[in-house]
Design an enzyme around this catalytic site. Structure first.
Site, mmCIF file in Angstrom:
data_model
loop_
_atom_site.group_PDB
_atom_site.id
_atom_site.type_symbol
_atom_site.label_atom_id
_atom_site.label_comp_id
_atom_site.label_asym_id
_atom_site.label_seq_id
_atom_site.Cartn_x
_atom_site.Cartn_y
_atom_site.Cartn_z
ATOM 1 N N GLU A 252 43.868 39.002 48.637
ATOM 2 C CA GLU A 252 42.640 39.381 49.361
ATOM 3 C C GLU A 252 41.474 38.823 48.560
ATOM 4 O OE1 GLU A 252 42.480 40.726 52.193
ATOM 5 O OE2 GLU A 252 44.318 41.864 52.506
ATOM 6 N N CYS A 286 33.275 42.318 50.415
ATOM 7 C CA CYS A 286 33.870 40.998 50.677
ATOM 8 C C CYS A 286 33.623 40.544 52.104
ATOM 9 C CB CYS A 286 35.356 41.019 50.359
ATOM 10 S SG CYS A 286 36.236 42.313 51.213
HETATM 11 P P1 NAD Z 1 37.039 38.894 39.898
HETATM 12 O O1 NAD Z 1 38.072 38.090 40.567
HETATM 13 O O2 NAD Z 1 36.365 38.344 38.695
HETATM 14 O O3 NAD Z 1 37.612 40.327 39.475
HETATM 15 C C1 NAD Z 1 38.333 41.110 40.377
HETATM 16 C C2 NAD Z 1 39.323 41.958 39.600
HETATM 17 O O4 NAD Z 1 40.259 41.108 39.011
HETATM 18 C C3 NAD Z 1 38.693 42.779 38.482
HETATM 19 O O5 NAD Z 1 39.324 44.015 38.367
HETATM 20 C C4 NAD Z 1 38.963 41.949 37.250
HETATM 21 O O6 NAD Z 1 39.091 42.755 36.109
HETATM 22 C C5 NAD Z 1 40.299 41.345 37.622
HETATM 23 N N1 NAD Z 1 40.565 40.091 36.944
HETATM 24 C C6 NAD Z 1 39.698 39.144 36.533
HETATM 25 N N2 NAD Z 1 40.359 38.164 35.897
HETATM 26 C C7 NAD Z 1 41.666 38.515 35.911
HETATM 27 C C8 NAD Z 1 42.854 37.929 35.414
HETATM 28 N N3 NAD Z 1 42.854 36.764 34.780
HETATM 29 N N4 NAD Z 1 44.020 38.595 35.607
HETATM 30 C C9 NAD Z 1 44.034 39.778 36.258
HETATM 31 N N5 NAD Z 1 42.961 40.370 36.750
HETATM 32 C C10 NAD Z 1 41.786 39.745 36.590
HETATM 33 O O7 NAD Z 1 36.011 39.243 41.029
HETATM 34 P P2 NAD Z 1 34.664 40.056 40.944
HETATM 35 O O8 NAD Z 1 33.557 39.061 40.943
HETATM 36 O O9 NAD Z 1 34.694 41.100 39.918
HETATM 37 O O10 NAD Z 1 34.768 40.774 42.386
HETATM 38 C C11 NAD Z 1 34.171 40.287 43.477
HETATM 39 C C12 NAD Z 1 35.066 39.314 44.236
HETATM 40 O O11 NAD Z 1 36.163 39.993 44.816
HETATM 41 C C13 NAD Z 1 34.343 38.682 45.391
HETATM 42 O O12 NAD Z 1 34.678 37.325 45.476
HETATM 43 C C14 NAD Z 1 34.854 39.436 46.592
HETATM 44 O O13 NAD Z 1 34.744 38.769 47.813
HETATM 45 C C15 NAD Z 1 36.273 39.690 46.210
HETATM 46 N N6 NAD Z 1 36.806 40.809 46.974
HETATM 47 C C16 NAD Z 1 37.668 40.544 47.999
HETATM 48 C C17 NAD Z 1 38.147 41.586 48.794
HETATM 49 C C18 NAD Z 1 39.103 41.331 49.940
HETATM 50 O O14 NAD Z 1 39.718 42.267 50.419
HETATM 51 N N7 NAD Z 1 39.263 40.103 50.401
HETATM 52 C C19 NAD Z 1 37.746 42.893 48.527
HETATM 53 C C20 NAD Z 1 36.866 43.125 47.466
HETATM 54 C C21 NAD Z 1 36.394 42.067 46.677
#
Ligand code: NAD
Length: 478
Positions: A252, A286
């Site tokens: 997602e 998102c």
């Molecule tokens: P991010 O990808 O940096 O972080 C998201 C999560 O992943 C956090 O908990 C972070 O700690 C974790 N993470 C980061 N690097 C990681 C790694 N190497 N291994 C495992 N986990 C890791 O994103 P963000 O900027 O914090 O969140 C916003 C983003 O998430 C936006 O792009 C948004 O659109 C997306 N999002 C998508 C949905 C959906 O359902 N499609 C829902 C919510 C957020």
């Protein structure tokens, strides 16, 4: 108004809450004040080893439990979530920033989602294929195995439930790493599952250095599924790690939702709906509407109406009763917005509202409306993930569709038109996992939620969410 953070943080491994013990810590900030409010323990390599072994055992026992029992545990957890909604909402607001009423609504929605999955637990069916001479083939759908799940901070309750509930319903065990920025909500939600009687080896929560945790969990042969909610770049990185053991995946990822507003819409009603929706959770959603493409004839009226309504939004600490928008969840998101707004200005766009940070030490950013944003401005191509609405005009239906499909993302899209033929055309032509027409709600427990293109694959919610935790086996009987 008490300002004490009401959660006790720890990891939940093998049915025990663990913290201390010389583990590293992460300092948790309150986004409305910028102050440190708690310390979060981070997993060591030994913690992750333990969690994997526990998950292996939990899967072996939970997969053979009666589906009715799995459903009953989930139903009880949903009830506890509703009972504790006020408390959990306060934790959410203090760590994520959204207004209290939004946080409470999220907890209640999360309970509804658990209830739906409780029902789905007993609806995993197979098929019998009759063969000549008494032979038959059985098509079975079985739980895939231990799941490693990672989720973002923007919906601290809902994202956690979306990872745990379908896994538990399907008969899987799950190790979840919620965001280190919103751990308290995850802990409180986990306590509801624990108090509902979910065995401690079925669902576990760890926190840690994200890259270290994901490498450890995804490179282990114990893990059989990756479920991730977060950004596109991190999603791509995790998919590469998961490829090594060829595991099932649900991704997602981010979006950049287009909104097509046609000149036959009810303009005032459309503006009322869209402005409220745009600034929900300070735009950190998102599926948030982001690129507003408005048909030429109504473009100036739309821009004026959007800016006027936006300036009325009351921005303050989400704990205040009058708050309609809180701070952004973290300072890095706000820095991204400052850069995107500055780039849009220098490419000739008009800032009609906001465009600047709020006052004080919290991570506030004013609700922002920018008109005439050219296609090549960075904000029109990179997900802003904040309270920024980007406006630009279009001429024909084909132009609008071309604009909507221009980016490599395909999560949500919105259309406003009273023309029935056009509604059907848009529903078919727009490349997105979810298309909303004349309304903005994308989340219903019984409807699949997910994207296409670089926004990901493998829906959550609906029967599809449980199916994503199953593998198919065929048994041919002589
Ligand atoms: P991010 O990808 O940096 O972080 C998201 C999560 O992943 C956090 O908990 C972070 O700690 C974790 N993470 C980061 N690097 C990681 C790694 N190497 N291994 C495992 N986990 C890791 O994103 P963000 O900027 O914090 O969140 C916003 C983003 O998430 C936006 O792009 C948004 O659109 C997306 N999002 C998508 C949905 C959906 O359902 N499609 C829902 C919510 C957020």
């Amino acid at each position: 108004m008490s300002v004490e953070y009401p959660a006790t943080l720890g990891m939940y491994i093998g049915g025990e809450w663990v913290s201390g013990g010389g583990r590293d810590h992460h300092s948790l900030l309150n986004p409305a004040t910028g102050e440190m409010q708690a310390e979060l323990p981070l997993a060591s390599d030994a913690d992750l080893h333990d969690a994997l072994e526990v998950a292996k055992h939990g899967f072996a026992t939970w997969r053979v439990e009666a589906p009715e029992l799995r459903g009953a545990v989930l139903r009880e957890a949903a009830e506890l979530l509703r009972e504790r909604a006020d408390h959990i909402a306060r934790v959410t607001t203090m760590e994520q920033g959204k207004p209290l009423a939004e946080a409470r609504g999220e907890v209640i929605a999360a309970a509804g989602l658990i209830d739906f999955h409780a029902g789905e637990a007993v609806r995993v069916y197979g098929r019998v294929l009759m063969r000549p001479t008494g032979m038959r083939s059985l098509v079975l759908h079985q739980p895939v195995g231990p799941v490693a799940a990672f989720c973002a901070w923007n919906f601290p309750a809902l994202n956690v439930v979306r990872k745990i509930a379908p896994a538990v319903a399907a008969g899987c065990s799950v190790i979840l790493k919620p965001s280190e920025e919103t751990p308290g909500t995850a802990v409180e939600v986990m306590r509801c599952f624990q108090d509902a009687g979910l065995p401690g080896d079925v669902a576990q929560i760890v926190f840690g250095v994200p890259d270290m945790v994901s490498r450890r969990l995804l490179l282990s042969p114990i893990t059989r599924k990756l479920s991730f909610t977060g950004s596109v770049p991190v999603g791509k990185h995790l998919m590469k790690l998961a490829a090594d053991t060829v595991m099932k995946m649900t991704m997602e990822l981010g979006g950049h939702a287009p909104v097509l507003v046609f000149d036959d819409c009810d303009l005032e009603e459309t503006l009322d709906i869209l402005v409220g929706h745009k600034f929900r959770n300070a735009g950190q959603v998102c599926v948030a509407p982001t690129r507003f493409h408005v048909q030429e004839g109504i473009y100036e009226d739309f821009a004026r109406g959007f800016a006027e309504r936006t300036k009325q939004i009351k921005v303050c600490n989400g704990l205040c009763e009058t708050s309609q928008m809180g701070p952004m969840a973290n300072s890095r998101g706000r820095e991204v917005l400052e850069r995107l707004v500055s780039d849009a200005r220098s490419s000739g766009a008009r800032v009609l509202a906001g465009g600047v940070c709020g006052e004080g030490r919290g991570f506030f950013f004013q609700p922002t409306v920018i008109a005439d944003v050219p296609e090549n401005a960075r904000a029109m191509n990179q997900e802003p993930f904040g309270p920024v609405a980007l406006l630009s005009p279009f001429a024909s239906v084909d132009d609008g569709i071309r604009e909507a499909n221009r980016l490599p993302f395909g999560l949500a899209a919105y259309c406003f038109t009273e023309n029935g033929r056009r509604q059907n055309l848009l529903g078919d032509a727009i490349e997105a996992g979810m298309v909303m027409i004349n309304q903005v709600r994308a989340t219903w427990p019984d409807a699949p939620f997910g994207g296409v293109k670089e926004s990901g694959f493998g829906s959550e919610d609906g029967p599809e969410g449980v199916a994503a935790h199953l593998v198919t086996k065929t048994v041919h009987v002589g």
